[in-house]
Write an enzyme that holds these catalytic residues in place. Structure first.
Site, PDB file in Angstrom:
ATOM      1  N   ASP A   1      -8.236  15.670  11.264  1.00 42.30           N
ATOM      2  CA  ASP A   1      -8.670  14.572  10.415  1.00 42.30           C
ATOM      3  C   ASP A   1      -8.091  14.934   9.061  1.00 42.30           C
ATOM      4  OD1 ASP A   1     -10.124  13.019   8.477  1.00 42.30           O
ATOM      5  OD2 ASP A   1     -11.449  12.474  10.125  1.00 42.30           O
ATOM      6  N   HIS A   2      -6.996  14.274   8.696  1.00 41.24           N
ATOM      7  CA  HIS A   2      -6.262  14.791   7.540  1.00 41.24           C
ATOM      8  C   HIS A   2      -7.061  14.717   6.235  1.00 41.24           C
ATOM      9  CE1 HIS A   2      -5.076  10.590   6.860  1.00 41.24           C
ATOM     10  NE2 HIS A   2      -4.738  10.945   5.637  1.00 41.24           N
TER      11      HIS A   2
ATOM     12  N   HIS B   1     -12.345   9.510   8.880  1.00 50.73           N
ATOM     13  CA  HIS B   1     -12.218  10.061   7.528  1.00 50.73           C
ATOM     14  C   HIS B   1     -13.482   9.882   6.678  1.00 50.73           C
ATOM     15  CE1 HIS B   1      -8.179  10.158   8.857  1.00 50.73           C
ATOM     16  NE2 HIS B   1      -7.816   8.960   8.460  1.00 50.73           N
TER      17      HIS B   1
HETATM   18  C1  BG6 Z   1      -4.657   7.033   8.354  1.00 46.79           C
HETATM   19  C2  BG6 Z   1      -4.881   5.583   8.680  1.00 46.79           C
HETATM   20  O1  BG6 Z   1      -5.451   7.849   9.171  1.00 46.79           O
HETATM   21  O2  BG6 Z   1      -5.024   7.260   6.994  1.00 46.79           O
HETATM   22  C3  BG6 Z   1      -4.059   4.695   7.758  1.00 46.79           C
HETATM   23  O3  BG6 Z   1      -4.467   5.360  10.018  1.00 46.79           O
HETATM   24  C4  BG6 Z   1      -4.368   5.012   6.324  1.00 46.79           C
HETATM   25  O4  BG6 Z   1      -4.318   3.325   8.019  1.00 46.79           O
HETATM   26  C5  BG6 Z   1      -4.245   6.504   6.061  1.00 46.79           C
HETATM   27  O5  BG6 Z   1      -3.436   4.304   5.508  1.00 46.79           O
HETATM   28  C6  BG6 Z   1      -4.748   6.845   4.675  1.00 46.79           C
HETATM   29  O6  BG6 Z   1      -4.465   8.172   4.394  1.00 46.79           O
HETATM   30  P1  BG6 Z   1      -4.286   8.659   2.886  1.00 46.79           P
HETATM   31  O7  BG6 Z   1      -4.122  10.128   2.999  1.00 46.79           O
HETATM   32  O8  BG6 Z   1      -3.074   7.940   2.353  1.00 46.79           O
HETATM   33  O9  BG6 Z   1      -5.518   8.237   2.181  1.00 46.79           O
END
Ligand code: BG6
Ligand code: NDP
Length: 502
Positions: A181-182, A244
């Site tokens: 989960d980045h 997230h």
């Molecule tokens: C991803 C989603 O997991 O996270 C995308 O699939 C989203 O739709 C993205 O744009 C957002 O990541 P960050 O790091 O740019 O906030």
């Protein structure tokens, strides 16, 4: 101090795809630049496309140069550690070829048998690939670690997530599994743990007696970015909230863990997910959920079309590109405190924030600020961009009487001038190489988060048409989401681009 990594291979399935080029290789290259990787940490890309090592390196170089235009020679040096193998991903023969290639690289570079597999493929292959690896014994750790990183989406509901967990756990232990989960890899998200548990002054206030409401949101200015095929089937709740934003909520609301380790932290966030009040009836959902789709509008000076105009989106789609949900956590700490969670595409401003709105003082002495402007302390943790933390409070202006106004006390990451913010994938890949799964989602947490979300998405799949509202591109979202807060006298914080000044 960081330990030197033991030697081995990072095997990326789906290496010819978008995620590998845009996020994974740049993150691994950044680790290489910081000397976190050694010349004995090699990378093997795998996919069906027939590419040679050199073809793959040329493709990766193109993408690395976008982020690192000055580092041409370092990129070449790094890419000499990168290889590619085309296989038939559905056939035993493909994996036998892969196994031979792994052995050949191991022998040629005198590597240990440590293998980190990264599944950056369509989710349907999360079944296929692990079982093939296991058939060849590539899950056994007697001669070196074997770990598996799995990209989102992890299932599409609780049933499919349980099924996938069950499947993976036949072959790999939980300690070998790294569900990415980045958001958990973001520096500011990790700082939330330090902020909460290294500072004694906030803990006594961090509860229902002092906090009026909490807001957790990830507003995006971008639209679909040619991901209609995936997005139109899923929508904002599955794409952003199930993973997230609930993970963020878990960290904001958790109790202090027994230790700062994976097991203890993940136990505490799980308890939060288990305590979130479930939506049981249509009334619960109608009262606490607002969904919407973007329409045409102007965003940062550019005219953009509506969601339904996007290529690949069904003309009658009711998929939400915006969702705001009011959650309650049924435990002693958070009794009756609304947690407002929202996310949306094509909003006015990209900003991810956690906002803690404190209660007003019990008795308003200074009517000018407390009655007229209803002043309440607010703590804002800006996750991205322009990262920082800011606390607002009231002060008296010098001079006669009690002329008061609101000021901020802030910490801004930009003040750490010498430090650049590490990309989330960097931290997470390094943690996986070191076997630390603190910042990865555990099986029970993933299932619990789906359990929270499932009744909402199931309801929307039948009643989407009645529930869906609209908002112009470039706005702060639908008015219905504002109304959900104003019912209780609350208001969204609507962030601007400059955190320091807003
Ligand atoms: C991803 C989603 O997991 O996270 C995308 O699939 C989203 O739709 C993205 O744009 C957002 O990541 P960050 O790091 O740019 O906030
Ligand atoms: P792409 O479609 O760009 O790439 C998919 C990769 O899988 C390609 O290398 C493709 O290569 C390979 N592949 C193997 N078998 C198949 C198959 N049967 N059908 C299609 N492709 C196959 O996807 P992304 O790189 O964008 O995403 C990979 C994973 O990461 C997905 O699970 C996605 O949900 C997730 N993800 C992606 C994000 C992003 O920003 N891109 C963000 C968060 C998660 P080949 O055809 O050569 O085999």
């Amino acid at each position: 101090m960081q330990h030197k990594l033991s030697s081995g291979i990072i095997v990326i399935f789906g290496a010819s795809g978008d995620l590998t080029a845009r996020k994974l290789l740049p993150a691994i290259f950044s680790l290489y630049l910081q000397n976190s990787l050694t010349e004995k940490n090699l990378i093997l890309g795998v996919a069906r496309s027939k590419l040679s090592d050199d073809d793959f390196r040329a493709k990766m170089k193109e993408s690395l140069l976008i982020e690192y235009p000055e580092n041409g020679s370092k990129i070449d040096e790094f890419l000499s550690q990168v290889f590619y193998q085309a296989i038939d991903i559905y056939k035993d023969k493909g994996y036998a070829i892969l196994n031979d290639r792994i052995d050949a690289i191991k022998k040629a570079y005198d590597l240990q048998s440590n293998l980190l597999f990264y599944l950056s493929t369509p989710p349907s292959l999360y079944y296929e690939i692990p079982s093939h690896l296991a058939k060849l014994g590539l899950n056994e750790q007697s001669d070196g670690y074997k770990r598996l990183i799995i990209e989102k989406p992890f299932g599409v509901d609780e049933t499919s997530a349980c099924k996938l967990n069950k499947h993976l756990l036949q072959y790999f232990d939980e300690s070998q599994l790294f569900r990415i989960d980045h958001y958990l890899g973001k520096e500011t998200v990790q700082n939330l743990l330090v902020f909460r548990f290294a500072n004694a002054i906030f803990e006594p206030l961090w509860n229902a007696s002092h906090i009026e409401n909490v807001q957790i949101y990830a507003n995006e200015a971008i639209g679909l970015e040619s991901r209609a095929g995936y997005y139109d089937q899923n929508g904002a709740i599955r794409d952003m909230i199930q993973n997230h934003l609930l993970q963020l909520l878990g960290i904001v609301a958790m109790e202090a863990p027994a230790k700062m380790d994976a097991y203890s932290i993940r136990n505490e966030t799980l308890k939060v997910f288990q305590s979130i009040r479930r939506f049981k009836t249509a009334k619960d959902i109608k009262e606490n959920v607002v969904v919407a789709q973007y329409e045409a509008g102007c965003i940062q000076g550019e005219i953009k079309g509506s969601y339904k105009d996007e290529e690949g989106v069904a003309a009658n789609s009711t998929t939400e590109t915006y969702a705001a949900i009011r959650f309650f956590i049924d435990n002693w700490r958070w009794h009756d405190v609304p947690f407002y969670v929202r996310t949306g595409k094509r909003l006015k401003q990209r900003a991810t924030e956690v906002v803690i709105n404190f209660k007003a003082t019990p008795h308003p002495f200074f009517s000018q600020i407390q009655k007229i402007t209803k002043f309440k302390n607010q703590l804002v943790i800006r996750i991205q961009p322009d990262e920082g933390i800011k606390l607002s409070f009231a002060v008296k202006e010098p001079g006669a009487g009690f002329k008061t106004h609101e000021v901020d006390m802030g910490f801004y990451y930009s003040d750490f001038a010498q430090k650049t913010m590490p990309a989330a994938y960097e931290r997470l890949i390094l943690d996986a190489l070191q076997g630390d799964n603190t910042l990865f989602a555990r099986n029970d947490a993933v299932e619990a988060c789906w359990n929270i979300i499932d009744p909402i998405v199931q309801y929307l799949s039948k009643h989407g048409k009645e529930m869906i509202h609209t908002y112009p591109s470039g706005s702060n979202g639908p008015k219905e989401a504002d109304n959900m807060l104003s019912e209780r006298g609350h208001q969204w914080r609507n962030p601007t681009s400059q955190f320091k000044n807003n």
